[in-house]
Design an enzyme around this catalytic site. Structure first.
Site, short mmCIF file in Angstrom:
data_model
loop_
_atom_site.label_atom_id
_atom_site.label_comp_id
_atom_site.label_asym_id
_atom_site.label_seq_id
_atom_site.Cartn_x
_atom_site.Cartn_y
_atom_site.Cartn_z
N ASP A 82 0.83 -1.22 0.00
CA ASP A 82 0.00 0.00 0.00
C ASP A 82 0.86 1.27 0.00
O ASP A 82 1.99 1.25 0.48
CB ASP A 82 -0.92 -0.04 1.24
CG ASP A 82 -2.08 0.93 1.11
OD1 ASP A 82 -2.37 1.39 -0.02
OD2 ASP A 82 -2.71 1.24 2.15
N ASN A 107 1.27 3.45 -2.87
CA ASN A 107 1.80 3.90 -4.17
C ASN A 107 1.28 5.28 -4.57
O ASN A 107 2.04 6.13 -5.04
CB ASN A 107 1.40 2.92 -5.30
CG ASN A 107 2.00 1.55 -5.13
OD1 ASN A 107 2.83 1.34 -4.26
ND2 ASN A 107 1.55 0.61 -5.95
N HIS A 136 2.51 3.42 -8.94
CA HIS A 136 2.35 1.98 -9.24
C HIS A 136 3.55 1.46 -10.03
O HIS A 136 4.04 0.36 -9.78
CB HIS A 136 1.06 1.74 -10.03
CG HIS A 136 -0.19 2.13 -9.28
ND1 HIS A 136 -0.38 1.79 -7.95
CD2 HIS A 136 -1.29 2.82 -9.64
CE1 HIS A 136 -1.54 2.27 -7.55
NE2 HIS A 136 -2.12 2.90 -8.56
N LEU A 192 10.53 -20.70 -4.71
CA LEU A 192 9.53 -19.82 -4.09
C LEU A 192 8.19 -19.88 -4.82
O LEU A 192 8.15 -19.86 -6.05
CB LEU A 192 10.06 -18.37 -4.12
CG LEU A 192 9.10 -17.26 -3.67
CD1 LEU A 192 8.84 -17.33 -2.17
CD2 LEU A 192 9.66 -15.89 -4.03
#
Ligand code: IPE
Ligand code: IPE
Ligand code: MG
Length: 241
Positions: free
Chosen positions: A10, A12, A27, A121
């Site tokens: 959160d 951006n 973004h 991952l």
């Protein structure tokens, strides 16, 4: 070391505004943080990383931002596939894919297929995701099985529910990080975060780097996870389940 870290990326928009730029600029820079954090997690041997990239509620933002974000997300994912493969990272998606434009959905499915053999991952992108949507979707599946007679109401337990969630294949996150100084969940993994450790930082997402991730992990490692037991019980047995 946590096996699964979940992040609400959160800040951006505010990051960009503070620089006198358009929200989309924020973004765009947020993508740099994604790269750095994914790399950081892979280096640490974290098994699962879930990134909240776009919520169901985010569809309500101004059209230009939604379009810009979608293009950025799809474009980034497409471009990153070779790097994901090089680093043995497997991509997963959770969220309401039906809401995505066809072209975007196709691109994403392509990326999922191309990374599906990777064993390092697991990178889980929460896209067009909301927890209430997910829980309701799970309840519908359970209700259907009961209706079909393949499941008895008395047999419904936590495992039944877990297996119907879009995160069925992943363990619950031990650590949830939210950047940019907001202290709320914004409809993210409400069921799965029941016993997660929560970490909030003022740092805006585009400024969040590996060092910030390490700080969050160190903080997590200093916590005593009790799961409803007493502190004595947890220390006596020495387990921190
Ligand atoms: C997070 O940054 C990214 C998305 C929600 C897609 P925001 O766009 O929410 O940025 P702020 O919170 O307005 O600063
Ligand atoms: C949550 O952030 C969603 C993502 C980070 C993708 P928001 O910025 O949409 O959340 P609110 O509106 O501040 O709660
Ligand atoms: Mg926000």
């Amino acid at each position: 070391m946590p096996a699964h870290i979940a992040i609400i990326m959160d800040g951006n928009g505010r990051w960009a505004k503070e620089k006198g730029e358009d929200r989309l600029f924020g973004h765009l820079h947020g993508v740099e943080s994604v790269r750095d954090i994914v790399e950081g997690c892979a280096e640490l041997g974290i098994r699962y990383l879930t990134l909240y990239a776009f919520s169901t509620e985010n569809w309500e933002r101004p059209q230009y931002e939604v379009t810009g974000l979608m293009e950025l997300l799809v474009d980034t994912i497409r471009k990153e596939v070779p790097t994901l493969n090089k680093n043995n990272i497997r991509l997963h998606m959770i969220g309401d894919m039906e809401m995505l434009p066809d072209a975007a959905r196709n691109e994403l499915n392509h990326a999922l297929a191309e990374t599906s053999a990777n064993t390092g991952l697991n990178l889980i992108m929460a896209l067009s995701y909301s927890s209430r949507w997910e829980i309701i979707d799970a309840i519908k599946k359970i209700a259907q099985e009961v209706k079909d007679g393949t499941l008895q109401p008395a047999d419904i337990n936590q495992e039944t529910m877990q297996l119907k969630l879009s995160t069925a294949a992943f363990p619950d996150p031990e650590l949830m990080i939210r950047t940019s100084g907001e202290y709320r969940m914004s409809n993210f993994l409400l069921y799965q975060l029941a016993y997660s450790e929560l970490y909030f930082t003022q740092t805006r997402w585009p400024d969040f780097r590996k060092e910030n991730l390490y700080e969050a992990i160190l903080d997590f490692q200093s916590r005593e996870r009790r799961f409803g037991k007493t502190g004595e019980q947890v220390t006596e047995t020495g387990d921190n389940p």
